[in-house]
Design an enzyme around this catalytic site. Structure first.
Site, PDB file in Angstrom:
ATOM      1  N   TYR A 148      99.128  89.874  56.299  1.00 40.94           N
ATOM      2  CA  TYR A 148      98.489  88.650  56.777  1.00 40.94           C
ATOM      3  C   TYR A 148      97.985  88.882  58.195  1.00 40.94           C
ATOM      4  O   TYR A 148      98.562  89.681  58.933  1.00 40.94           O
ATOM      5  CB  TYR A 148      99.498  87.496  56.827  1.00 40.94           C
ATOM      6  CG  TYR A 148      99.793  86.853  55.498  1.00 40.94           C
ATOM      7  CD1 TYR A 148      99.011  85.808  55.023  1.00 40.94           C
ATOM      8  CD2 TYR A 148     100.868  87.260  54.722  1.00 40.94           C
ATOM      9  CE1 TYR A 148      99.286  85.201  53.803  1.00 40.94           C
ATOM     10  CE2 TYR A 148     101.149  86.659  53.503  1.00 40.94           C
ATOM     11  CZ  TYR A 148     100.354  85.630  53.049  1.00 40.94           C
ATOM     12  OH  TYR A 148     100.619  85.029  51.850  1.00 40.94           O
ATOM     13  N   ASP A 150      99.148  78.438  51.238  1.00 44.88           N
ATOM     14  CA  ASP A 150      99.258  77.003  51.485  1.00 44.88           C
ATOM     15  C   ASP A 150      97.898  76.356  51.705  1.00 44.88           C
ATOM     16  O   ASP A 150      96.895  77.036  51.916  1.00 44.88           O
ATOM     17  CB  ASP A 150     100.095  76.758  52.754  1.00 44.88           C
ATOM     18  CG  ASP A 150     101.557  77.072  52.526  1.00 44.88           C
ATOM     19  OD1 ASP A 150     101.977  77.161  51.358  1.00 44.88           O
ATOM     20  OD2 ASP A 150     102.271  77.234  53.540  1.00 44.88           O
ATOM     21  N   ARG A 180     101.225  82.451  46.372  1.00 44.46           N
ATOM     22  CA  ARG A 180     100.504  81.230  46.731  1.00 44.46           C
ATOM     23  C   ARG A 180     100.057  81.332  48.177  1.00 44.46           C
ATOM     24  O   ARG A 180     100.699  81.973  48.991  1.00 44.46           O
ATOM     25  CB  ARG A 180     101.446  80.020  46.651  1.00 44.46           C
ATOM     26  CG  ARG A 180     102.202  79.939  45.385  1.00 44.46           C
ATOM     27  CD  ARG A 180     103.305  78.897  45.541  1.00 44.46           C
ATOM     28  NE  ARG A 180     104.151  78.900  44.347  1.00 44.46           N
ATOM     29  CZ  ARG A 180     105.233  78.144  44.207  1.00 44.46           C
ATOM     30  NH1 ARG A 180     105.611  77.342  45.193  1.00 44.46           N
ATOM     31  NH2 ARG A 180     105.926  78.193  43.109  1.00 44.46           N
ATOM     32  N   ARG A 212     103.670  81.608  59.602  1.00 44.20           N
ATOM     33  CA  ARG A 212     103.315  80.536  60.539  1.00 44.20           C
ATOM     34  C   ARG A 212     104.472  80.195  61.480  1.00 44.20           C
ATOM     35  O   ARG A 212     104.252  79.848  62.641  1.00 44.20           O
ATOM     36  CB  ARG A 212     102.845  79.303  59.768  1.00 44.20           C
ATOM     37  CG  ARG A 212     101.466  79.530  59.117  1.00 44.20           C
ATOM     38  CD  ARG A 212     101.175  78.527  58.014  1.00 44.20           C
ATOM     39  NE  ARG A 212     101.182  77.173  58.508  1.00 44.20           N
ATOM     40  CZ  ARG A 212     101.189  76.098  57.719  1.00 44.20           C
ATOM     41  NH1 ARG A 212     101.183  76.240  56.396  1.00 44.20           N
ATOM     42  NH2 ARG A 212     101.200  74.896  58.236  1.00 44.20           N
TER      43      ARG A 212
END
Lengths: 245, 245
Positions: free
Chosen positions: A110, A52, A50, A197
């Protein structure tokens, strides 16, 4: 029956995340609707993971099973026809029936984009984090280097998340800089909920001198979420790449 | 009474152009409303020139007269507070009462961004022209070079536009390339309605071999609009810079 693997690019700004949900439009819902319309067949897509709400993707990978007779090399055309302009299929290929975008993934990368200058551009809104505080770039990279390896990332997971283990392996972790832009790059075998994050939020505190390298080391040893930095905005986060065998 | 000069950045996508009008939200209307709220004073802004619907600006220049007592160096803060996130004041300064953003402008530079590859990114939607046809880059630059100098640009103005003269002087005109991206740069003493977009549309036909360098020369000699290329999308056009004495 074929197993089709799609590589997707999307701007996450207008969506409540990848996963289908009741309270908001998800990328999954929009994508499945487009595939249903394109193939006249109801499918369910499985993503590599997933993302966000507000998080973007350069190369998200999903797969789904279909009985369509449309040749796979032409598949992206009708699907893209039904997709809005912030989601696009970059490629489609037939894969082994045993392939599962999530379970077969070996590495994920990422990137997190930060603007560290004084004149934040309107063109970077919703796409880059505006962080105008003075940062020690060398210290940022010393901290990023500590993230490499296998650690208990308990301090770097959203506190109410449920997960079997908080141990993950990070293969690379570093910052690059170009003018006033700073980009964090991280590749690992998997990521916990909000992990990138929270890592960025923590490393930024290091770069500002509000945490030390020793603090980071301690946090990487199964530390406490409350001691780590805040979860930075999803707007700077991009799923860059997913690797398979 | 002070004359204040603002430098603005904006994404033109959601606006019906710079100039205030009845049928759509303009950048002028949104900007004047923000200034009125910030200064509690009704003002009218004068831009260096209009930009069309969908055209962006890195450095649009406007000026307005005000009796505000807010120090000019702090002025951008309350104005930006009332602006939406796709319009931003980059700087504000007090200028001579005789300064007029439009009449005092000596040179203007526009850039036009083109993606010439096969995988157009969602992140380039509304910001870059997707043009997947094979282009001869050297020929593009030979054509761009012909634009330099003083010409009658009658062939490069929207056909129903009314203007005193179609003669303009172009100081520089060239293409740059980075990977699959091609950018056209043009600096002149002024531009006719749709002129840059028609020039780009015409040069792209040259790059595809559908027009010759001789055709371009003829068009630059007060040629006919119907012989020039089409007006390309506003989405790739950016007002880059305005220069004053």
């Amino acid at each position: 029956m074929q197993n089709i693997c799609l590589v997707l690019e999307y701007i996450g700004t207008n969506y409540a995340g990848f996963q289908r949900q009741k309270n908001g439009l998800s990328i999954q819902e929009v994508l499945e609707n487009a595939i249903n319309l394109a193939l006249s067949e109801k499918v369910k897509v499985t993503p590599s993971g997933r993302t966000d709400a507000g998080v973007h993707a350069y190369n998200q990978v999903v797969n789904f099973f279909t009985n369509t007779t449309i040749p796979v090399e032409k598949l992206k055309i009708p699907i893209n026809f039904y997709l809005p302009k912030d989601i696009r299929v970059k490629s489609a290929k037939a894969v082994d029936l045993s392939f599962n975008s999530r379970k077969s993934a070996k590495k994920k990368t990422y990137v997190y984009k930060i603007y560290n200058g004084q004149n934040f551009s309107v063109f970077d809104e919703d796409r880059v984090l505006y962080y105008p505080y003075k940062l020690d770039f060398d210290l940022l990279n010393k901290g990023a280097d500590l993230i490499c390896g296998t650690h208990d990332f308990n301090a770097f997971v959203r506190s109410n998340a449920t997960t079997k283990t908080t141990i993950r392996t990070i293969f690379s972790s570093y910052f690059t800089r170009e003018g006033d832009y700073i980009v964090y790059h991280i590749t690992g075998n998997g990521f916990l909920y909000n992990m990138v994050r929270i890592l960025v939020g923590t490393l930024l505190l290091l770069g500002r001198g509000k945490l030390s390298l020793d603090d980071i080391k301690e946090l990487l040893n199964g530390g406490n979420r409350a001691q780590a930095g805040k979860t930075v905005s999803p707007c700077g986060l991009y799923l860059e790449n997913v690797e398979y065998d």
